[in-house]
Scaffold this motif. Sequence first.
Motif, PDB file in Angstrom:
ATOM      1  N   SER A  85      64.705  23.439  76.241  1.00  0.00           N
ATOM      2  CA  SER A  85      64.489  24.355  75.114  1.00  0.00           C
ATOM      3  C   SER A  85      63.845  23.669  73.911  1.00  0.00           C
ATOM      4  CB  SER A  85      65.820  24.992  74.693  1.00  0.00           C
ATOM      5  OG  SER A  85      66.400  25.683  75.757  1.00  0.00           O
ATOM      6  N   VAL A 140      63.443  31.364  66.856  1.00  0.00           N
ATOM      7  CA  VAL A 140      62.021  31.544  66.581  1.00  0.00           C
ATOM      8  C   VAL A 140      61.777  32.882  65.888  1.00  0.00           C
ATOM      9  CG1 VAL A 140      59.756  31.841  67.663  1.00  0.00           C
ATOM     10  CG2 VAL A 140      61.292  30.036  68.454  1.00  0.00           C
ATOM     11  N   GLN A 141      62.502  33.911  66.296  1.00  0.00           N
ATOM     12  CA  GLN A 141      62.347  35.213  65.664  1.00  0.00           C
ATOM     13  C   GLN A 141      62.772  35.178  64.201  1.00  0.00           C
ATOM     14  OE1 GLN A 141      60.943  37.985  66.986  1.00  0.00           O
ATOM     15  NE2 GLN A 141      61.139  38.826  64.920  1.00  0.00           N
ATOM     16  N   LYS A 177      56.988  27.455  70.997  1.00  0.00           N
ATOM     17  CA  LYS A 177      57.968  27.131  72.036  1.00  0.00           C
ATOM     18  C   LYS A 177      57.277  26.327  73.137  1.00  0.00           C
ATOM     19  CE  LYS A 177      59.237  31.419  72.669  1.00  0.00           C
ATOM     20  NZ  LYS A 177      59.956  32.609  73.177  1.00  0.00           N
ATOM     21  N   ASP A 226      69.943  29.008  71.400  1.00  0.00           N
ATOM     22  CA  ASP A 226      69.319  30.323  71.416  1.00  0.00           C
ATOM     23  C   ASP A 226      67.948  30.215  70.765  1.00  0.00           C
ATOM     24  OD1 ASP A 226      68.754  32.957  71.617  1.00  0.00           O
ATOM     25  OD2 ASP A 226      70.608  33.686  70.706  1.00  0.00           O
ATOM     26  N   ARG A 227      67.006  29.643  71.518  1.00  0.00           N
ATOM     27  CA  ARG A 227      65.695  29.337  70.947  1.00  0.00           C
ATOM     28  C   ARG A 227      64.919  30.601  70.572  1.00  0.00           C
ATOM     29  NH1 ARG A 227      61.229  26.228  74.504  1.00  0.00           N
ATOM     30  NH2 ARG A 227      61.665  28.074  75.769  1.00  0.00           N
ATOM     31  N   ASP A 228      64.990  31.633  71.414  1.00  0.00           N
ATOM     32  CA  ASP A 228      64.228  32.852  71.150  1.00  0.00           C
ATOM     33  C   ASP A 228      64.669  33.519  69.848  1.00  0.00           C
ATOM     34  OD1 ASP A 228      62.842  32.446  73.479  1.00  0.00           O
ATOM     35  OD2 ASP A 228      64.168  33.722  74.684  1.00  0.00           O
TER      36      ASP A 228
END
Length: 536
Positions: free
Chosen positions: A363, A387-388, A354, A382-384
């Motif tokens: 983002s 990534v998850q 990120k 919704d980048r987080d």
Amino acid sequence: MWLGPEEVLVANALWVTERANPFFVLQRRRGHGKGGGLTGLLVGTLDVVLDSSARVAPYRILHQTQDSQVYWTVACGSSRKEITKHWEWLENNLLQTLSIFDNEEDITTFVKGKIHGIIAEENKNLQPQGDEDPGKFKEAELKMRKQFGMPEGEKLVNYYSCSYWKGHVPRQGWLYLTVNHLCFYSFLLGKEVSLVVRWVDVTRLEKNATLLFPESIRVDTRDQELFFSMFLNITETFKLMEQLANLAMRQLLDSEGFLEDKALPRPPQPHKKISALKRDLDARAKNECYQATFRLPRDERLDGHTGCTLWTPFNKVHIPGQMFISSNYICFASKEEDACHLIIPLREVTIVEKADSSGVLPSPLSISTKSKMTFLFANLKDRDFLVQRISDFLQKMPSKQPGSSRAARKTSIADPAPESSPATQPSSPTSPLGGHQGACAQEAPTASQGLLKLFQRSTPMEDLGAKGAKEKMKEESWNIHFFEFGRGMCMYRTARTRELVLKGIPESLRGELWLLFSGELPQPPCGNSADPSWAS
């Protein structure tokens, strides 16, 4: 909004007619809009003073016939834009149909039935939905089974209000779409129409618009032609019919029954009142489109997609598009067709990072691969969470097997002579067979390149001839393309790539590019796609 038809005896009291045709009248209430005089001022004041529950919408549409003094309200609107939308729908879908009837009572009955059908379908689509089939849907499914004698195993996918054209007269009713059948039922003016068509019997399915059948769906079988029209959303209905027909043909060819795919993701908050089977079909359609667009294996399952931008170094711009995530791939497709497609196998990913957000680049997300390529995505909602999900898929990737290095498979084959020397020939044809086979098994070389590339001679351009020169020019064009757009699975695929493929692939690159663009490119033995010679 559409209204259940109610009788109106005095149509012009406190109302001004703005549009009219032989079957409908669009009216505006006095006191709204421009003009109106003293009467309009009094009516407007009365509407303001009254309680909100007693207020009257400023616009309405009435149904009328020439010889009748009775009017029927069919729609109302709080704005001119809303009422105009309903008026245009009536003009485009009903006017030509109503002109076919000879009896005015039949016209009114047909209009009332059509409006009731539209209201019922709107209510069906607007009500919230849970994970289980709602009560009204179950009721419709039971009604369908009883009406057409369907077995318990026959699943209803969805149902729509529409008209079936029997001759030149439309029959308003309900169209039921099941996994194996198309059914229609209508009871109008004392006449009953019941149709049952198997999807495997359908020979033609198309959406068309003619003077006789305005924006209709045509269904052909070996024995008859069927026309359905006056859908509230004809595009959605046609897509579902097309999907069910294709599914039936696959079942016929594969001899397999329909099973809900448990591996497909379920929407967390469904917006429409549809069955679980319909949701499964929609997920299948999205998954098949994903596989076809990027030429991925049939067992690849789309996990989700989101809007984003991709930085393209070849033209130094951020291209808007969609990012797609599945268990083995990260893919990107630009909104503009052929602007840029990208396929990143997760087995090639080394770093997912990120980056710091800024006003110019909100983002951002950086993805690096083993081939030393870095891809920069931005504008991720919704980048987080994204990534998850990528991290979860990376953890599930199988670990590499030790001892499978490329060096173990290479042998000392370099610059072979075009002709074999006598020393390389077998010394005696009468040598023992077992010993000869054992020597071959131990000393047989394994080429790391294709034979065309291995035995290719470096010939001057003037000695190649017309065909050879053309091949050389193709190779140079592809080498320039590789330098600019990358090479291997993670290359940027643009309109330029398509042009080069259409012009022809040189023989020296066919092994690599045919596998790459056909979607059959396997994992390299060494796990490194930067060197494509293994596919030559």
